[in-house]
Write an enzyme that holds these catalytic residues in place. Structure first.
Site, short mmCIF file in Angstrom:
data_model
loop_
_atom_site.label_atom_id
_atom_site.label_comp_id
_atom_site.label_asym_id
_atom_site.label_seq_id
_atom_site.Cartn_x
_atom_site.Cartn_y
_atom_site.Cartn_z
N CYS A 2 1.93 24.72 20.39
CA CYS A 2 2.70 25.53 19.44
C CYS A 2 3.00 26.95 19.89
O CYS A 2 4.18 27.32 20.00
CB CYS A 2 1.99 25.54 18.09
N LYS B 95 -8.12 24.24 23.94
CA LYS B 95 -9.16 24.81 23.07
C LYS B 95 -10.13 23.70 22.71
O LYS B 95 -9.82 22.51 22.94
CB LYS B 95 -8.56 25.46 21.83
N1 LIG Z 1 0.26 19.89 16.93
C1 LIG Z 1 0.03 20.85 16.05
O1 LIG Z 1 -1.07 21.37 15.91
C2 LIG Z 1 1.14 21.33 15.17
C3 LIG Z 1 0.86 22.26 14.14
C4 LIG Z 1 1.89 22.72 13.34
C5 LIG Z 1 3.17 22.27 13.57
N2 LIG Z 1 3.42 21.39 14.58
C6 LIG Z 1 4.79 20.95 14.81
O2 LIG Z 1 4.87 19.58 14.46
C7 LIG Z 1 5.83 18.91 15.30
C8 LIG Z 1 5.19 17.71 15.98
O3 LIG Z 1 4.14 18.14 16.82
P1 LIG Z 1 3.16 17.12 17.55
O4 LIG Z 1 2.18 17.96 18.29
O5 LIG Z 1 2.66 16.11 16.57
O6 LIG Z 1 4.20 16.39 18.54
P2 LIG Z 1 3.99 15.13 19.49
O7 LIG Z 1 4.97 15.32 20.58
O8 LIG Z 1 2.54 14.96 19.79
O9 LIG Z 1 4.41 13.87 18.60
C9 LIG Z 1 5.71 13.61 18.22
C10 LIG Z 1 5.88 12.11 17.96
O10 LIG Z 1 7.23 11.88 17.51
C11 LIG Z 1 7.64 10.62 18.00
N3 LIG Z 1 9.11 10.47 17.91
C12 LIG Z 1 10.05 11.04 18.69
N4 LIG Z 1 11.27 10.67 18.27
C13 LIG Z 1 11.12 9.86 17.20
C14 LIG Z 1 12.01 9.18 16.32
N5 LIG Z 1 13.34 9.26 16.48
N6 LIG Z 1 11.50 8.45 15.32
C15 LIG Z 1 10.15 8.36 15.14
N7 LIG Z 1 9.26 9.00 15.93
C16 LIG Z 1 9.74 9.74 16.95
C17 LIG Z 1 7.08 10.59 19.40
O11 LIG Z 1 7.05 9.29 19.93
C18 LIG Z 1 5.69 11.22 19.19
O12 LIG Z 1 4.73 10.22 18.92
C19 LIG Z 1 6.33 19.99 16.27
O13 LIG Z 1 7.52 20.54 15.78
C20 LIG Z 1 5.23 21.02 16.24
O14 LIG Z 1 5.69 22.30 16.58
C21 LIG Z 1 2.43 20.89 15.36
#
Ligand SMILES: NC(=O)c1ccc[n+]([C@@H]2O[C@H](COP(=O)([O-])OP(=O)(O)OC[C@H]3O[C@@H](n4cnc5c(N)ncnc54)[C@H](O)[C@@H]3O)[C@@H](O)[C@H]2O)c1
Length: 424
Positions: free
Chosen positions: A245, A306
């Site tokens: 992030c 982390k």
């Molecule tokens: N990881 C965190 O701690 C965190 C915290 C707050 C906000 N966010 C935000 O949340 C969002 C997701 O983060 P993440 O770490 O889970 O991402 P990630 O990349 O780990 O997971 C995203 C998932 O989306 C899936 N995907 C992609 N295209 C798709 C579609 N068309 N239909 C269905 N699934 C699809 C992928 O296969 C993947 O499994 C980001 O915008 C991130 O900034 C993440």
């Protein structure tokens, strides 16, 4: 909370794993929570979006928004989901942007869904809401269950009401629900991450100055943290922030500002300080052992960005290990959870890098130990074992300072970030 939830992913393997009770990431407490809800038929997994939303009232878009080539957030996944929703929705829906998305994305999601509905020639009501997520990896469940605040941005009273109902069980002790307009909600997420990243880069810069002037950054941290306007949290000097992030969101915010003819000098500096900070520990090693590290072996404790996660996205360990190996060193690495991630993605194919399954196994024949993640199991190691196994009792500590052990007193040569140099 009694809702029925269907998770959709286009990654077939991920869905298969989840259906078989295998959680594809490490997150404390997640596995039992998923298993019990699957058993109770509250939680389902599918690759079929149409099936998942056919009787849904609320759809969360939570796909990745990775950094694009120019630093801006790549919206292709979010908009692909919006398109699929438009293609398959059959009843009124609240569509929630949960992913961290640039300001104005809700309008794009709305336009994308509407375009598909127009193509199909159907008239269906839908409401696009921004509901950014503030959870921390490693503490995701407790952060989500007991949020400091729930930010919901929408111009639809119906959608705000629906979201209030949904979050009501998470806001029992006092009202944590903050409703606002969509763009302010989208901006709130970037502003929060930029502020936290700024605190870290600020403290790292102070630590770097401390080293030059002969001050101890950890004592300075305690000195300034006691001011309630500053506070103790997020002011630990260390090897820089990583993760999925802060790096991408800080970069994206600077890019958003630039697109609107504003040069975000502070935000850009936060990123620059962090990029340099990731190599501070490597530089200390070079200062001690020389530019050419051929013939030296370094043991590394900690790969994840982390503790509490196997996430290695933008982890300082990637940069430090590559720097050491590029200079001819051999590296032996240990992490309680992230070895698989390192092997498969982030340090894949790196020569002269080996992994071990016990932290003490990195020590044998190592010229120095390098600590990079604040896992609890590194807080109180067996120092005699450390000394016995290592060639030299030299430790480079790039963790956020926990001040849990005083290695100098135990006869180690000990390098920390922000510590008085002449002490050694
Ligand atoms: N990881 C965190 O701690 C965190 C915290 C707050 C906000 N966010 C935000 O949340 C969002 C997701 O983060 P993440 O770490 O889970 O991402 P990630 O990349 O780990 O997971 C995203 C998932 O989306 C899936 N995907 C992609 N295209 C798709 C579609 N068309 N239909 C269905 N699934 C699809 C992928 O296969 C993947 O499994 C980001 O915008 C991130 O900034 C993440």
């Amino acid at each position: 909370m009694g809702n029925k939830v269907t998770c959709v992913d286009i990654d077939q393997k991920k869905i298969e794993k989840l259906e078989n009770g295998i959680i594809p990431i490490f997150e404390p407490g997640l596995e039992p929570m998923v298993l019990i809800n699957v058993k109770n038929k509250n939680l389902f997994f599918t690759t079929n979006l149409g099936e998942a939303i056919s009787d849904a009232e609320v759809v969360f878009i939570a796909v990745g928004t990775p950094m694009g080539a120019d630093g801006s957030a790549d919206l292709q996944y979010v908009l692909a989901v919006a398109k699929s929703i438009g293609e398959s929705m059959v009843k009124e829906l609240v569509v929630v942007d949960k992913s961290t998305v640039p300001i104005g994305t809700a309008d794009k999601v709305k336009a994308t869904i509407q375009k598909e509905l127009d193509k199909r020639g159907v008239k269906l009501k839908f409401h696009v809401v921004s509901n950014p997520e503030f959870l921390k990896e490693g503490a995701a469940i407790s952060d989500f269950m007991k949020p400091d605040r729930v930010i919901v941005g929408s111009d639809s009273a119906y959608a705000i009401d629906k979201m209030k109902q949904l979050y009501q069980p998470f806001c029992m002790s006092h009202d944590r629900f903050i409703a606002m307009d969509v763009r302010s909600a989208e901006m709130t997420k970037y502003a929060a991450n930029a502020m936290l990243a700024t605190k870290i880069s600020f403290m790292n810069e102070i630590a770097n100055i401390c080293e030059k002037v002969g001050a101890d950054a950890n004592q300075v941290r305690i000195g300034i943290g006691s001011d309630s306007r500053i506070g103790y949290s997020f002011i630990y000097p260390g090897a820089g922030y990583g993760g999925s992030c802060f790096p991408k969101d800080v970069k994206a915010l600077a890019k958003i500002a630039k697109e609107h003819d504003y040069s975000a000098k502070l935000i850009t500096s936060v990123e620059e300080v962090n990029d340099a900070q990731k190599l501070v520990i490597a530089q200390k090693i070079i200062n001690r052992f020389g530019e050419d590290l051929t013939g030296f072996t370094f043991g590394v404790w900690g790969l994840a960005f982390k503790p509490g996660t196997d996430d290695m996205r933008e982890a300082p360990a990637i940069y430090v290990i590559k720097e050491l190996v590029n200079r001819g060193a051999k590296v032996k690495a240990y992490d309680p959870k992230a070895i698989n991630e390192a092997k498969t993605y982030y340090l894949k194919g790196i020569q002269h890098l080996t992994y071990v399954t016990s932290k003490y196994d990195v020590l044998k024949d190592s010229d120095a130990l390098v600590l990079l993640t604040e896992w609890k199991e590194f807080r109180s190691p067996d120092f005699d074992e450390l000394k016995n196994q290592m060639k030299n009792p030299i430790v480079f500590d790039g963790r956020n300072q926990y001040n849990t052990f005083n290695l100098e007193e135990k006869g180690f040569e000990y390098y920390q970030i922000g510590k008085i140099k002449w002490k050694y």
